[in-house]
Enzyme design. Structure first.
Site, PDB file in Angstrom:
ATOM      1  N   LYS A  46       0.814  -1.211   0.000  1.00 13.95           N
ATOM      2  CA  LYS A  46       0.000   0.000   0.000  1.00 13.95           C
ATOM      3  C   LYS A  46       0.855   1.272   0.000  1.00 13.95           C
ATOM      4  O   LYS A  46       0.509   2.245  -0.683  1.00 13.95           O
ATOM      5  CB  LYS A  46      -0.958   0.001   1.191  1.00 13.95           C
ATOM      6  CG  LYS A  46      -0.316   0.066   2.557  1.00 13.95           C
ATOM      7  CD  LYS A  46      -1.359  -0.004   3.657  1.00 13.95           C
ATOM      8  CE  LYS A  46      -0.737   0.013   5.032  1.00 13.95           C
ATOM      9  NZ  LYS A  46      -0.030   1.293   5.315  1.00 13.95           N
ATOM     10  N   THR A  47       1.991   1.269   0.729  1.00 16.26           N
ATOM     11  CA  THR A  47       2.851   2.451   0.734  1.00 16.26           C
ATOM     12  C   THR A  47       3.419   2.703  -0.656  1.00 16.26           C
ATOM     13  O   THR A  47       3.546   3.846  -1.101  1.00 16.26           O
ATOM     14  CB  THR A  47       3.991   2.283   1.753  1.00 16.26           C
ATOM     15  OG1 THR A  47       3.438   2.005   3.041  1.00 16.26           O
ATOM     16  CG2 THR A  47       4.841   3.541   1.836  1.00 16.26           C
ATOM     17  N   ASP A 232      -3.734   7.318   4.620  1.00 16.11           N
ATOM     18  CA  ASP A 232      -3.322   5.937   4.850  1.00 16.11           C
ATOM     19  C   ASP A 232      -4.040   5.391   6.087  1.00 16.11           C
ATOM     20  O   ASP A 232      -4.486   6.159   6.941  1.00 16.11           O
ATOM     21  CB  ASP A 232      -1.805   5.895   5.048  1.00 16.11           C
ATOM     22  CG  ASP A 232      -1.241   4.486   4.979  1.00 16.11           C
ATOM     23  OD1 ASP A 232      -1.981   3.559   4.558  1.00 16.11           O
ATOM     24  OD2 ASP A 232      -0.068   4.307   5.335  1.00 16.11           O
ATOM     25  N   GLU A 233      -4.155   4.069   6.169  1.00 18.87           N
ATOM     26  CA  GLU A 233      -4.790   3.403   7.323  1.00 18.87           C
ATOM     27  C   GLU A 233      -6.169   4.001   7.605  1.00 18.87           C
ATOM     28  O   GLU A 233      -6.524   4.300   8.752  1.00 18.87           O
ATOM     29  CB  GLU A 233      -3.900   3.506   8.574  1.00 18.87           C
ATOM     30  CG  GLU A 233      -2.495   2.968   8.416  1.00 18.87           C
ATOM     31  CD  GLU A 233      -2.435   1.450   8.348  1.00 18.87           C
ATOM     32  OE1 GLU A 233      -3.497   0.801   8.329  1.00 18.87           O
ATOM     33  OE2 GLU A 233      -1.321   0.907   8.303  1.00 18.87           O
ATOM     34  N   GLN A 263      -8.199  -5.177   8.899  1.00 23.34           N
ATOM     35  CA  GLN A 263      -7.193  -4.791   9.884  1.00 23.34           C
ATOM     36  C   GLN A 263      -7.679  -3.642  10.764  1.00 23.34           C
ATOM     37  O   GLN A 263      -6.882  -2.898  11.326  1.00 23.34           O
ATOM     38  CB  GLN A 263      -5.885  -4.406   9.188  1.00 23.34           C
ATOM     39  CG  GLN A 263      -5.221  -5.570   8.470  1.00 23.34           C
ATOM     40  CD  GLN A 263      -3.848  -5.222   7.945  1.00 23.34           C
ATOM     41  OE1 GLN A 263      -2.881  -5.105   8.703  1.00 23.34           O
ATOM     42  NE2 GLN A 263      -3.744  -5.072   6.634  1.00 23.34           N
ATOM     43  N   ARG A 625       1.648 -11.114  10.168  1.00 25.05           N
ATOM     44  CA  ARG A 625       2.970 -10.525  10.432  1.00 25.05           C
ATOM     45  C   ARG A 625       4.082 -11.511  10.075  1.00 25.05           C
ATOM     46  O   ARG A 625       5.235 -11.123   9.922  1.00 25.05           O
ATOM     47  CB  ARG A 625       3.143 -10.147  11.912  1.00 25.05           C
ATOM     48  CG  ARG A 625       2.159  -9.163  12.514  1.00 25.05           C
ATOM     49  CD  ARG A 625       1.987  -7.914  11.727  1.00 25.05           C
ATOM     50  NE  ARG A 625       0.841  -8.010  10.837  1.00 25.05           N
ATOM     51  CZ  ARG A 625       0.587  -7.169   9.846  1.00 25.05           C
ATOM     52  NH1 ARG A 625       1.391  -6.169   9.593  1.00 25.05           N
ATOM     53  NH2 ARG A 625      -0.476  -7.323   9.079  1.00 25.05           N
TER      54      ARG A 625
END
Length: 688
Positions: A46-47, A232-233, A263, A625
């Site tokens: 995503k970044t 973002d997020e 998430q 993770r």
């Protein structure tokens, strides 16, 4: 010419990466519409998409970097975004540093500093961090003669923060709060913040919304500036943050939000999952692009993660996959109790390090609550395996550091009573509790600040002459320091911020206090003080026109997440942390502890479907993770409030296909495989 340079720069940057843009990423980067939701699964880049979309806009649109507002949830994420953009734009005339890449709070604070007069704020207003706010609550409860053991200050602070994130005022709170006491504390809390020329974290956003609401000219100014808004997020945004975006948006602007419904795990902090779930209905002409390809984990791990959340209802359906191969099977281990669970994990970590040549830094252990760390800590200590816990006392939370910061805050804003009362007699200067209380009482009777009362100590008749002189000496020190700080801001002195901080440490007596102490721990505290001075130096070297106000602002905006070490850079330690702390991190090997019904998911969520869904998302975050290997462990009994509690396996374990796992039982320090019987033995537990 500029377009050619930028295209070449992007090609050059992409060639250094491990993979080009996949079709979904490319579609997101090149999307032309006004509103875009990039639903980015864990590890899906995503970044990278945000970075390339910004570069694409700068390439093909008539847009300058300062017309882009990119909101992230941590200062580290903002720095990383700028770092990547700097690489892309380094061969062009576009300045990545001109992009407004900030957290919500940092962006709003930048606006409020510039527009403070229109926002009804003094120019040197201060920011109260969580510790400052908590101390203010404690003071209020004391003044109201409330027993803080019966009514916990943390609870009031949490409730007030929740009300503010929902944009509720004290007057509104009175109608639906169960305790009138909360309303009284809320009202007094806001009044005392105002008296101290202070804002808490929630106020930073609320006052910016009020600024735009009350000044159409200011609102239009920033709407015209920020042609493109990125968030973002987005699944972690609350109501106030949502309203801020609405205040900044106009039909001529473009908005791109990136997030993942699976998430969303911070409802306890006020995050509202509806912001992302209802994006298409909220923003005109919105389009959703889903990123399913994962670049972090093996397919075995991803299939397990998909199975955990597959029953959560959502019209956004994602199925993570990877081209990194099948990978190792997931190890599921049943143990007798929490001590045996810790023993199994430490044995396996020891084997991975000694036999398979992994490093301690490659390993992380996740648990649902901090209290669960003790057995694994003890097991690692016994095997001499180095470890570090995330969530312990952070550098900026240590007393000696907060004391220095309090001096700096008072020098910057003398009306900050919380900081002033903290340092008034530290190091000890003969100003006892009784003398301080007499000044505080004088301030209360005359409805003035503690600082104003100190300026009038000659009028306090019940204060001794010796105490008055000591208060006056203290005030003289603050006045001289304030003059120097103002001279630094106005470039009227050769003294820089580093020398200034060093002088405060010296003239306040803090350095001498620790140097002459006979307590061995005070030498460590002195080293921390020196480290703080070094922080000022590092910050000064990277900051144009460094001032005390800017330095304090940087310290105030340091979030808990910013304090987390980045995986791979914290050499030599196994990392222990809660599941909530794990979000955004990744490790080659993950041990996910406590997978029992009542632990994960928490027993407190059993009667609430929304909370159970969030527990599933939390487990999904933990599983995703892991890059190479994943261990899921559970204990048949665990100590809870000093009592042995018998437990059953978490439903999340049942959801994982048996073909993806190796199932073991660890009892009496011995292993047995349980592959054949595991599903039949535990398969009758209900899913949630």
């Amino acid at each position: 010419m500029r377009q050619t340079l930028l295209i070449n720069a992007i090609i050059k940057y992409v060639s250094k990466d491990f993979f080009p843009l996949n079709p979904e990423q490319k579609a997101a980067v090149e999307y032309e519409g006004k509103s875009l939701l990039v639903l980015a699964g864990a590890g899906s880049g995503k970044t990278r998409v945000i970075t390339y979309r910004i570069a694409h806009i700068l390439q093909y649109k008539n847009v300058q970097p300062w017309q882009i507002l990119a909101i992230t949830f941590t200062n580290k994420a903002a720095s990383e975004l700028k770092r990547r953009l700097y690489k892309i734009l380094s061969d062009t005339q576009k300045d990545a540093n001109a992009i407004w890449a900030h957290t919500f709070h940092a962006a709003c604070l930048r606006i409020l500093r510039k527009e403070h007069d229109k926002a009804g704020l003094v120019s040197n207003f201060v920011i109260y961090d969580t510790s400052d706010s908590l101390q203010l609550i404690k003071n209020i409860l004391r003044d109201l003669a409330v027993d803080d053991k019966r009514f916990r200050p943390n609870s009031f602070l949490s409730e007030i923060s929740s009300l503010k994130s929902e944009m509720s005022e004290p007057e509104e709170a009175q109608g639906y709060c169960f305790e009138k006491l909360l309303y009284d504390v809320f009202r007094i809390y806001n009044n005392r913040l105002k008296m101290a020329n202070a804002l808490d974290f929630d106020d930073i956003i609320l006052r910016t919304i009020d600024l735009f609401k009350n000044s159409c000219e200011t609102a239009n100014k920033y709407r015209q500036q920020f042609k493109y808004i990125f968030v973002d997020e987005y699944q972690d945004t609350n109501i106030a943050q949502y309203m801020l975006l609405k205040s900044l948006y106009s039909p001529e602007n473009y908005i791109t939000v990136v997030g993942d419904t699976d998430q969303s795990i911070y409802s306890f902090r006020g995050a509202d999952i509806r912001n992302i779930q209802e994006f298409e209905a909220d923003w005109a002409g919105a389009k959703t692009i889903i990123l399913n390809q994962n670049y972090r984990s093996t397919n075995t791990i991803l299939q397990a993660a998909n199975s955990i959340i597959k029953d959560i209802s959502s019209h956004y359906k994602k199925e993570l996959w990877s081209d990194l191969g099948v990978g190792e099977k997931i190890v599921i281990c049943e143990t007798d109790n929490d001590e045996a669970e810790a023993q199994f994990i430490s044995n396996e970590i020891e084997r991975l390090i000694n036999i398979e040549n992994y490093k301690p830094k490659d390993v992380a252990c996740f648990y649902r609550a901090n209290a669960m760390s003790r057995p694994i800590e003890q097991a690692l200590i016994e095997k001499a395996i180095p470890y570090k816990i995330l969530g312990g006392t952070k550098f900026y939370d240590r007393k000696e550091i907060r004391d220095i910061m309090a001096y700096l805050k008072v020098i910057n804003n003398p009306f900050d009573d919380i900081s002033l009362l903290r340092v008034i007699n530290f190091p000890a200067r003969g100003l006892g509790k009784t003398s301080v209380e007499k000044v505080a009482q004088f301030a209360k009777i005359n409805n003035i600040s503690f600082y104003d009362a100190l300026n009038k100590v000659e009028e306090i008749t019940n204060l001794s002459l010796a105490a008055k002189r000591k208060f006056q000496d203290f005030m003289q020190m603050l006045r001289f320091a304030k003059i120097t700080a103002d001279d630094i801001s106005n470039s009227k002195t050769a003294t820089d911020i580093v020398s200034f901080v060093n002088d405060v440490v010296e003239k306040s007596g803090i350095r001498q206090y620790f140097e002459f102490s006979t307590d061995p721990q005070d030498q460590v505290r002195l080293e921390n003080v020196e480290a703080f001075v070094n922080v000022a130096k590092s910050w000064k070297d990277d900051t144009p026109s460094p001032t005390l106000e800017k330095f304090l602002e940087m310290l105030a905006l340091m979030s808990d997440t910013d304090a987390l070490p980045i995986s791979g850079k914290d050499n030599g330690f196994v990392t222990l942390m809660t599941l909530h702390s794990a979000k955004g991190l990744e490790y080659p090997i993950v041990f996910f502890m406590g997978l029992e019904n009542g632990t994960t998911p928490s027993r407190l969520s059993m009667d609430n479907l929304e909370e159970l869904n969030e527990e599933r998302r939390l487990a999904y975050v933990g599983v995703t993770r892991a890059k190479e290997r994943l261990y899921l462990t559970w204990a048949a009994s665990r100590l809870v409030w000093g009592q042995v509690t018998h437990l059953t396996v978490s439903p999340y374990v049942n959801d994982i296909d048996l073909g993806l796992t190796i199932n073991q039982v660890f009892k009496n320090n011995k292993y047995t495989n349980n592959n054949n019987s595991f599903k039949s033995k535990y398969g009758f537990y209900n899913r949630y």
